[in-house]
Design an enzyme around this catalytic site. Structure first.
Site, PDB file in Angstrom:
ATOM      1  CG  ASN A  78      68.368 -56.903  58.285  1.00  0.00           C
ATOM      2  OD1 ASN A  78      68.333 -57.918  57.582  1.00  0.00           O
ATOM      3  ND2 ASN A  78      67.288 -56.369  58.835  1.00  0.00           N
TER       4      ASN A  78
ATOM      5  CE  LYS B 101      65.920 -53.926  56.402  1.00  0.00           C
ATOM      6  NZ  LYS B 101      65.067 -52.752  56.537  1.00  0.00           N
TER       7      LYS B 101
ATOM      8  CG  HIS C 282      63.449 -56.043  61.233  1.00  0.00           C
ATOM      9  ND1 HIS C 282      62.579 -55.312  60.460  1.00  0.00           N
ATOM     10  CD2 HIS C 282      64.652 -55.429  61.141  1.00  0.00           C
ATOM     11  CE1 HIS C 282      63.258 -54.287  59.925  1.00  0.00           C
ATOM     12  NE2 HIS C 282      64.510 -54.340  60.326  1.00  0.00           N
TER      13      HIS C 282
ATOM     14  CD  GLU D 124      61.929 -54.454  57.053  1.00  0.00           C
ATOM     15  OE1 GLU D 124      62.603 -55.472  56.836  1.00  0.00           O
ATOM     16  OE2 GLU D 124      62.377 -53.300  56.907  1.00  0.00           O
TER      17      GLU D 124
ATOM     18  CD  GLU E 134      66.241 -51.666  62.903  1.00  0.00           C
ATOM     19  OE1 GLU E 134      67.239 -51.454  62.209  1.00  0.00           O
ATOM     20  OE2 GLU E 134      65.339 -52.441  62.558  1.00  0.00           O
TER      21      GLU E 134
ATOM     22  N   GLY F  12      64.624 -47.042  56.165  1.00  0.00           N
ATOM     23  CA  GLY F  12      64.564 -46.867  54.716  1.00  0.00           C
ATOM     24  C   GLY F  12      64.011 -45.527  54.250  1.00  0.00           C
TER      25      GLY F  12
ATOM     26  CB  SER G 280      67.879 -43.733  57.564  1.00  0.00           C
ATOM     27  OG  SER G 280      66.671 -44.060  56.920  1.00  0.00           O
TER      28      SER G 280
HETATM   29  P1  13P Z   1      67.826 -49.109  56.618  1.00  0.00           P
HETATM   30  O1  13P Z   1      69.237 -48.974  57.103  1.00  0.00           O
HETATM   31  O2  13P Z   1      67.732 -49.498  55.166  1.00  0.00           O
HETATM   32  O3  13P Z   1      66.996 -47.924  56.995  1.00  0.00           O
HETATM   33  O4  13P Z   1      67.196 -50.369  57.398  1.00  0.00           O
HETATM   34  C1  13P Z   1      67.302 -50.415  58.765  1.00  0.00           C
HETATM   35  C2  13P Z   1      66.879 -51.759  59.210  1.00  0.00           C
HETATM   36  O5  13P Z   1      65.711 -52.094  59.186  1.00  0.00           O
HETATM   37  C3  13P Z   1      67.926 -52.674  59.676  1.00  0.00           C
HETATM   38  O6  13P Z   1      67.389 -53.779  60.312  1.00  0.00           O
END
Ligand code: 13P
Length: 236
Positions: A7, A9, A86, A88, A155, A161, A197
């Site tokens: 991903n 982002k 997601h 976010e 997740e 992150g 992560s």
């Molecule tokens: P990270 O791997 O940067 O923690 O992000 C995970 C994520 O949100 C993947 O969709």
């Protein structure tokens, strides 16, 4: 075969993405690689040795929805997967259960596999099952036979992150709980991914988790050296 979902982002410029694509076109893996870049770059990915996914989709079929991209438009570009719900988008963009349900549905109607993201916040750890149940139920209820195609990505929000990852045992327990919940309530076997992560240092440990069908990787998948290391580790 595991699913390795990257991903991106809202990262990488055009030049960066072009050199990224050049390098990934040389990667060979017996696992399924799925790249989810920003919308403008989707058609740069030829999908010859990997699959391509979007990070979102509109819940509407077509028409006057400025700034949105429909499932049929994505499908017409050859997109096979879409990340839906997601955290976010749920938290920053206030996507509701109802909206996410509609997005899952419209993906399936257009032969796009939804990668449904679910997960609890740090302060919700003690109510994890209730949170996950609400997210799963709202997405899965009233979906027809196609529900067997939904991929679920667990997740934990506190893990995204942050470098914090639940223990192997905790991830195993949660993923097997999700599989059982879906089997008991919707009579299908679903694929379960872990995200949060994931990196080249912890992936050999995560690989030992029995119920894991793949990984949803953010930050570490933007760096090609890290991504390649992870792909190699999962190969053996
Ligand atoms: P990270 O791997 O940067 O923690 O992000 C995970 C994520 O949100 C993947 O969709």
């Amino acid at each position: 075969m595991k699913l390795i979902v990257s991903n991106h982002k809202m990262n990488l410029t055009k030049d960066e993405i072009l050199s990224y694509i050049k390098e990934i076109s040389e990667i060979k893996s017996s696992n399924k690689l799925i790249f989810c870049p920003s919308y403008p770059y989707l058609s740069f990915f030829d999908g010859k040795n990997y699959f391509v996914g979007s990070q979102n989709v509109s819940d509407q079929k077509m028409g006057a929805y400025t700034g949105e991209v429909s499932a049929s438009q994505l499908r017409s570009l050859g997109i096979q997967y879409a990340i839906i719900g997601h955290s976010e988008r749920r938290n920053i963009l206030n996507e509701s259960f109802e909206l996410i349900h509609k997005k899952v549905k419209i993906c399936l109607e257009n032969n796009i596999i939804p990668i449904l993201c679910i997960g609890e916040k740090k302060e919700e750890i003690n109510q994890k099952e209730e949170i996950l149940t609400a997210e799963l139920k709202s997405a899965f209820d009233d979906i027809g036979d196609d529900r067997k195609n939904i991929v679920i990505a667990y997740e934990p929000i506190w893990s995204i992150g942050t470098g914090l990852v639940p223990t192997k045992e905790e991830i195993e327990e949660t993923l097997s709980w999700i599989k059982k919940y879906i089997k008991d309530n919707y009579q299908v076997d679903c694929k379960t991914l872990y995200g949060g992560s994931v990196n080249e240092e912890n992936i050999s440990n995560l690989k030992e988790i029995q119920s894991i069908d793949g990984y949803l990787i953010g930050g570490a998948s933007l760096k090609l050296n890290k991504l390649k290391q992870m792909i190699d580790i999962l190969e053996v």
